[in-house]
Motif scaffolding. Structure first.
Motif, short mmCIF file in Angstrom:
data_model
loop_
_atom_site.label_atom_id
_atom_site.label_comp_id
_atom_site.label_asym_id
_atom_site.label_seq_id
_atom_site.Cartn_x
_atom_site.Cartn_y
_atom_site.Cartn_z
N THR A 90 0.81 -1.22 0.00
CA THR A 90 0.00 0.00 0.00
C THR A 90 0.85 1.27 0.00
O THR A 90 0.29 2.36 0.02
CB THR A 90 -0.93 0.02 1.23
OG1 THR A 90 -0.14 0.00 2.42
CG2 THR A 90 -1.87 -1.18 1.23
N PRO A 185 -8.99 -7.74 -5.91
CA PRO A 185 -7.67 -7.76 -5.24
C PRO A 185 -7.17 -9.19 -5.03
O PRO A 185 -7.95 -10.08 -4.66
CB PRO A 185 -7.94 -7.08 -3.89
CG PRO A 185 -9.17 -6.27 -4.10
CD PRO A 185 -10.00 -7.03 -5.10
N TYR A 190 -5.49 -7.95 -0.64
CA TYR A 190 -6.70 -7.93 0.19
C TYR A 190 -6.34 -7.93 1.67
O TYR A 190 -6.94 -7.18 2.47
CB TYR A 190 -7.58 -9.13 -0.14
CG TYR A 190 -8.80 -9.24 0.73
CD1 TYR A 190 -9.87 -8.36 0.58
CD2 TYR A 190 -8.89 -10.22 1.72
CE1 TYR A 190 -11.00 -8.46 1.39
CE2 TYR A 190 -10.01 -10.33 2.53
CZ TYR A 190 -11.06 -9.45 2.35
OH TYR A 190 -12.17 -9.54 3.16
N GLN A 193 -5.20 -4.51 2.65
CA GLN A 193 -6.33 -3.59 2.78
C GLN A 193 -7.13 -3.88 4.04
O GLN A 193 -7.60 -2.95 4.71
CB GLN A 193 -7.21 -3.69 1.54
CG GLN A 193 -6.52 -3.18 0.28
CD GLN A 193 -7.31 -3.46 -0.98
OE1 GLN A 193 -8.26 -4.26 -0.98
NE2 GLN A 193 -6.94 -2.81 -2.08
N GLU A 194 -7.30 -5.15 4.38
CA GLU A 194 -7.99 -5.50 5.61
C GLU A 194 -7.21 -5.03 6.85
O GLU A 194 -7.80 -4.58 7.83
CB GLU A 194 -8.21 -7.02 5.69
CG GLU A 194 -9.41 -7.51 4.92
CD GLU A 194 -10.71 -6.97 5.51
OE1 GLU A 194 -11.12 -7.46 6.57
OE2 GLU A 194 -11.30 -6.06 4.90
N GLU A 196 -5.36 -2.46 7.02
CA GLU A 196 -5.61 -1.02 7.15
C GLU A 196 -6.99 -0.74 7.71
O GLU A 196 -7.17 0.11 8.57
CB GLU A 196 -5.45 -0.33 5.80
CG GLU A 196 -5.64 1.18 5.92
CD GLU A 196 -5.82 1.85 4.58
OE1 GLU A 196 -6.68 1.41 3.80
OE2 GLU A 196 -5.11 2.82 4.33
N ARG A 197 -7.99 -1.49 7.20
CA ARG A 197 -9.36 -1.29 7.69
C ARG A 197 -9.46 -1.55 9.19
O ARG A 197 -10.19 -0.85 9.90
CB ARG A 197 -10.32 -2.22 6.94
CG ARG A 197 -11.80 -2.01 7.27
CD ARG A 197 -12.68 -2.99 6.53
NE ARG A 197 -12.49 -4.36 6.96
CZ ARG A 197 -13.06 -4.88 8.07
NH1 ARG A 197 -13.84 -4.13 8.83
NH2 ARG A 197 -12.84 -6.13 8.39
N ARG A 391 -2.34 5.73 4.04
CA ARG A 391 -3.70 5.38 3.68
C ARG A 391 -3.75 4.88 2.24
O ARG A 391 -3.16 5.44 1.34
CB ARG A 391 -4.63 6.57 3.84
CG ARG A 391 -6.07 6.21 3.47
CD ARG A 391 -7.05 7.27 3.91
NE ARG A 391 -8.39 6.91 3.54
CZ ARG A 391 -9.15 6.04 4.18
NH1 ARG A 391 -8.67 5.44 5.22
NH2 ARG A 391 -10.38 5.78 3.79
N THR A 392 -4.48 3.80 2.02
CA THR A 392 -4.57 3.20 0.72
C THR A 392 -5.68 3.83 -0.10
O THR A 392 -6.78 4.04 0.39
CB THR A 392 -4.88 1.69 0.86
OG1 THR A 392 -3.98 1.13 1.79
CG2 THR A 392 -4.77 0.98 -0.47
N THR A 394 -8.33 2.96 -2.36
CA THR A 394 -9.01 1.71 -2.66
C THR A 394 -9.92 1.80 -3.85
O THR A 394 -10.78 0.96 -4.05
CB THR A 394 -9.81 1.24 -1.42
OG1 THR A 394 -10.71 2.29 -1.04
CG2 THR A 394 -8.89 0.90 -0.27
N GLN A 399 -6.64 -0.01 -7.51
CA GLN A 399 -6.45 -1.43 -7.23
C GLN A 399 -5.97 -2.16 -8.47
O GLN A 399 -5.09 -3.02 -8.41
CB GLN A 399 -7.76 -2.06 -6.74
CG GLN A 399 -8.13 -1.72 -5.31
CD GLN A 399 -9.34 -2.50 -4.86
OE1 GLN A 399 -9.78 -3.43 -5.52
NE2 GLN A 399 -9.89 -2.11 -3.73
#
Length: 419
Positions: A90, A185, A190, A193-194, A196-197, A391-392, A394, A399
């Motif tokens: 990211t 993704p 993925y 991203q998870e 980061e979430r 921060r990605t 998204t 992507q």
């Protein structure tokens, strides 16, 4: 992601794979098993307090494997304080550095460096792919706003400025099966991203240059050999005279339904491409042997050793943190693995079967400090400043760009580990 690159050079390995596939039925036929204990597991526990984990990934759309990943693997990911990948997927610098690494020196173009015949064949093949790509796209991709011209440019744009080794990998990624998977993704991305979430701290054990430069280190004759063999394979596929006996679908099935002794993951001679082919002329056979030896040393053994040492350093520097190390599954299979490096350093690392309980990870104990005679209690932060996370973006376009450019690098690495 495993890709059928250089398959025509893997004769003996492919015979094994074809026989194995015939014995286990068609690709993708494995149903989702009802019991967690029956699922395949690519999770290992590093025994410490708190525990840390290794998790083996593959570079395919996460939707193809997520339902088959055991709940204890997902729980280990969720409970860990810090998640580490091979690369920081990211970080904008990762994408920028990968782009730069692929380019020829300033002022050079492929037409200037490739033999005329190979350049002409390459251009003809890319024209064929561009023509066919609209028919390869799925309705779901079109519904997401992905169109053939955009996708072709995202993958193959600026191809005349790229180094031949990266063009070879690009050609291997421009197949109907891979095009149909774009827009979702891959598992590695993925998980990033998870993380980061979930507001986890993340990091990487390698730098882009450490993965990229070995590929650029092949000499010119070796690269031309590999590119020529790749084009020969693609031309045979187009003519209908060659059928890929081993596909991404086979890899997905082994990941979802196989076991840790699967020949795809654990067959020692299949850890890197077997370039040796009895039909090659003697001088080309020497080139094949040199490439095989170079890849095995530079992109498998040296990387495993380096990654293992950096994992050890992180565990020692942050003894009160629980880490989740998500690396390509091939780093944990065969000989001289990342796990072997940790075990040599005295760490106890055990495979964690599906269904085995994962201990709950609690936050680190509070720090007690005495300042001017007064006792203060401060909670330990869950992360650390050095693991700052960008921060990605998204958006689907970003992507796609991430997946496209990372596919080239991970394709090279997974071709070596998990073909």
């Amino acid at each position: 992601m495993v890709h059928p690159g250089w398959v025509c050079l893997l004769q003996s390995s492919l015979l094994l794979l074809a026989r194995a596939r015939q014995s286990r039925g068609p690709a993708g036929a494995c149903p989702l098993r009802g019991k967690q204990s029956e699922l395949n597991s690519f999770l290992w526990t590093i025994k410490r307090d708190p525990p840390s984990y290794f998790f083996g990934t593959i570079h395919v759309p996460y939707t193809r494997v997520w339902d088959f990943i055991p709940e204890n693997s997902k729980k280990a990911f969720q409970q860990s304080h810090i998640v580490y990948f091979e690369l920081d997927l990211t970080d904008p610098y990762t994408i920028s550095a990968l782009t730069s690494c692929q380019l020829l020196p300033q002022g050079e173009n492929l037409q200037d460096v490739l033999p005329r015949d190979i350049y002409r064949r390459l251009k003809r093949h890319l024209e064929y792919v561009k023509l066919m790509m609209p028919s390869w796209m799925t309705p779901d991709q079109r519904g997401k706003g992905l169109y053939a011209d955009y996708l072709f440019n995202a993958i193959a744009g600026n191809w005349e400025r790229k180094r031949p080794v990266w063009v070879m990998l690009m050609v291997n990624s421009l197949t109907e099966v891979d095009i149909k998977s774009r827009g979702v993704p891959v598992l590695d991305l993925y998980l990033a991203q998870e993380a980061e979430r979930l507001r986890k701290q993340t990091g990487a054990v390698e730098k882009v240059e450490e993965q990229c430069h070995p590929l650029n280190g092949l000499n010119f004759s070796q690269v031309i050999f590999a590119l020529n063999q790749t084009l020969l394979q693609q031309e045979s596929l187009r003519a209908g005279s060659f059928q890929i006996p081993y596909t991404t679908e086979d890899l997905i099935k082994h990941y979802n339904c196989g076991d840790l002794n699967s020949i795809i993951f654990n067959h020692d001679t299949s850890q890197v491409p077997n370039f040796i082919n009895a039909t090659l002329p003697p001088h080309e056979r020497v080139t094949a042997q040199e490439i095989d030896s170079y890849f095995r040393q530079e992109l498998i053994y040296k990387r495993n050793e380096r990654m293992g040492r950096r994992v050890k350093d992180l565990l020692e520097e942050y003894p009160d943190k629980s880490f989740f190390f998500a690396f390509g599954a091939g780093h944990f299979m065969g000989n001289n693995t990342v796990i072997d490096v940790l075990r040599r350093e005295g760490y106890e690392v055990e495979h964690t079967p599906a269904g085995q309980a994962i201990n709950n990870t609690t936050d680190p104990p509070p720090r007690i400090r005495i300042i001017n005679g007064y006792i203060t209690v401060e909670p330990q932060p869950r992360g650390h400043g050095r693991f700052s996370h960008t921060r990605t973006d998204t958006s689907s376009a970003h992507q796609l760009f991430q997946s496209s450019i990372l596919s080239l690098l991970t394709l090279a690495l997974h071709m070596l580990r998990l073909h």
